[in-house]
Design an enzyme around this catalytic site. Structure first.
Site, short mmCIF file in Angstrom:
data_model
loop_
_atom_site.label_atom_id
_atom_site.label_comp_id
_atom_site.label_asym_id
_atom_site.label_seq_id
_atom_site.Cartn_x
_atom_site.Cartn_y
_atom_site.Cartn_z
N LYS A 76 0.77 -0.78 -0.13
CA LYS A 76 -0.02 -0.50 0.01
C LYS A 76 0.16 1.40 0.30
CE LYS A 76 -3.65 2.67 1.48
NZ LYS A 76 -4.78 3.08 0.02
N CYS A 122 -1.81 9.17 -6.19
CA CYS A 122 -3.11 9.38 -5.47
C CYS A 122 -4.61 10.84 -5.85
CB CYS A 122 -2.54 9.46 -3.63
SG CYS A 122 -4.28 9.23 -2.49
C1 DHB Z 1 -5.24 5.95 -2.41
C2 DHB Z 1 -5.59 6.21 -4.27
C3 DHB Z 1 -4.97 6.02 -5.40
O1 DHB Z 1 -5.59 5.76 -6.28
C4 DHB Z 1 -3.74 5.40 -4.62
O2 DHB Z 1 -3.30 6.32 -5.41
C5 DHB Z 1 -3.10 5.59 -3.88
C6 DHB Z 1 -4.12 5.77 -2.24
C7 DHB Z 1 -6.29 6.48 -1.63
O3 DHB Z 1 -7.80 6.68 -1.93
O4 DHB Z 1 -5.60 5.46 -0.52
#
Ligand code: DHB
Length: 323
Positions: free
Chosen positions: A45, A132
């Site tokens: 993540k 993001c």
């Molecule tokens: C999140 C969503 C994304 O597309 C990303 O690249 C990083 C984080 C999120 O909502 O946490």
């Protein structure tokens, strides 16, 4: 089906996308339960220096009906980068992507890069998330050329691991040209070896008509769209980048893959590997079937079972005489 990015070899060219089964060690074990020739890598993540709770709930909507689609606004909920760096010790049988969320600047970003440089493994790649869409007040770096320049300059002077960028979907060819010539090509000599193309499409919304409600709560119901609605955009972006990127920069295709055919389409458009998000939400083992049908397709398209012979070999429909 093996592939190579930078100097790192992967036993499968298919794996998870960041944010899906990569937030905790327990989640990642659902990926590593599958052999490395099924799930070729683990993508963690996107992380920040400190742990984050992220956005209010519900913040994930996944429709795995006939077509997969998702609307996500998790807001970078994560355990903090020390957790992910420590977690690399528990996954030793395949390459790992550590994903930096894009919020760290200055000394903090330098600290992150110093810590990943110190990891004593040569199969760790660093994905810097330039896209993001879900943290209010933080524009997507991938759409802001001056932020892009500042950040990539900072990173390339410090990073010693193989690294790449997670890019947003682009909608105009001039964007892909500028990004490639101004930022990507000048970074090759500093170790940039991949782009992930592409992240979810920001500013999306899904509505529950009968309830007259948005399906997620954060940011007035607006978030990043993934799954089938993203597939054509991902394909177009991969194909355009493939046409102009130098061979040292591999493309990891991402967006709307839920079958071996979808994965193959991205490879034909020039991807060296494929990541899967939405289609794995309910069950990471969906990778097993996707991988199997993908392998069958490779066998029928390449006599020596080698995706290098298939990558980017798409041909463009010929003009016809309309008379
Ligand atoms: C999140 C969503 C994304 O597309 C990303 O690249 C990083 C984080 C999120 O909502 O946490």
């Amino acid at each position: 089906m093996r592939t190579k990015i930078g100097n790192v070899i992967f036993n499968s060219c298919i794996w998870n996308a960041s944010g899906v089964w990569g937030t905790t060690v327990e989640e990642m074990s659902r990926l590593t339960d599958m052999p490395p020739d099924v799930c070729g890598a683990v993508v963690m993540k996107s992380c920040t220096k400190e742990p984050r709770e992220g956005n209010i709930r519900p913040r994930v909507f996944v429709n795995n009906g006939f077509h997969h689609e998702s609307l996500i606004s998790v807001g970078l909920a994560n355990r903090g980068w020390d957790y992910y760096i420590e977690a690399t010790k528990q996954i030793t049988d395949r390459p790992i992507f550590i994903s930096e969320g894009g919020l760290a600047v200055g000394d903090d970003l330098a600290e992150f890069i110093g810590k990943v440089n110190d990891i004593q493994r040569n199969d760790i790649l660093i994905e810097f998330n330039f896209s993001c869409p879900n943290v209010e007040g933080h524009p997507q770096v991938g759409y802001d050329y001056s932020l892009f320049q500042e950040r990539i300059d900072f990173i390339r002077e410090r990073i010693q691991k193989p690294w790449g960028l997670k890019l947003p979907p682009y909608h105009d060819p001039s964007q892909i040209h500028t990004i490639t010539h101004s930022f990507l090509i000048p970074s090759v000599e500093k170790g940039l070896c991949f782009i992930t193309c592409c992240n979810s499409m920001g500013s999306g919304m899904i509505v529950n008509t009968i309830a007259k409600k948005t399906v997620i709560a954060p940011n007035f119901g607006v978030g990043g769209i993934g799954g089938y609605p993203l597939k054509s955009i991902a394909l177009g972006n991969v194909w355009r980048f493939f046409k102009i990127l130098p061979g040292e920069i591999s493309i990891i295709g991402c967006g709307g893959v839920s079958s071996g055919v979808d994965a193959m389409d991205l490879i034909l458009a020039g991807a060296s590997a494929v990541e899967i998000g939405t289609a794995l939400y309910d069950d990471p083992r969906a990778l097993v079937k996707i991988n199997k049908t993908f392998e069958d397709l490779v066998m029928s398209l390449s006599p020596n079972n080698n995706i290098d012979q298939i990558r980017g070999t798409l041909t463009v429909e010929k003009q016809i005489d309309s008379t």
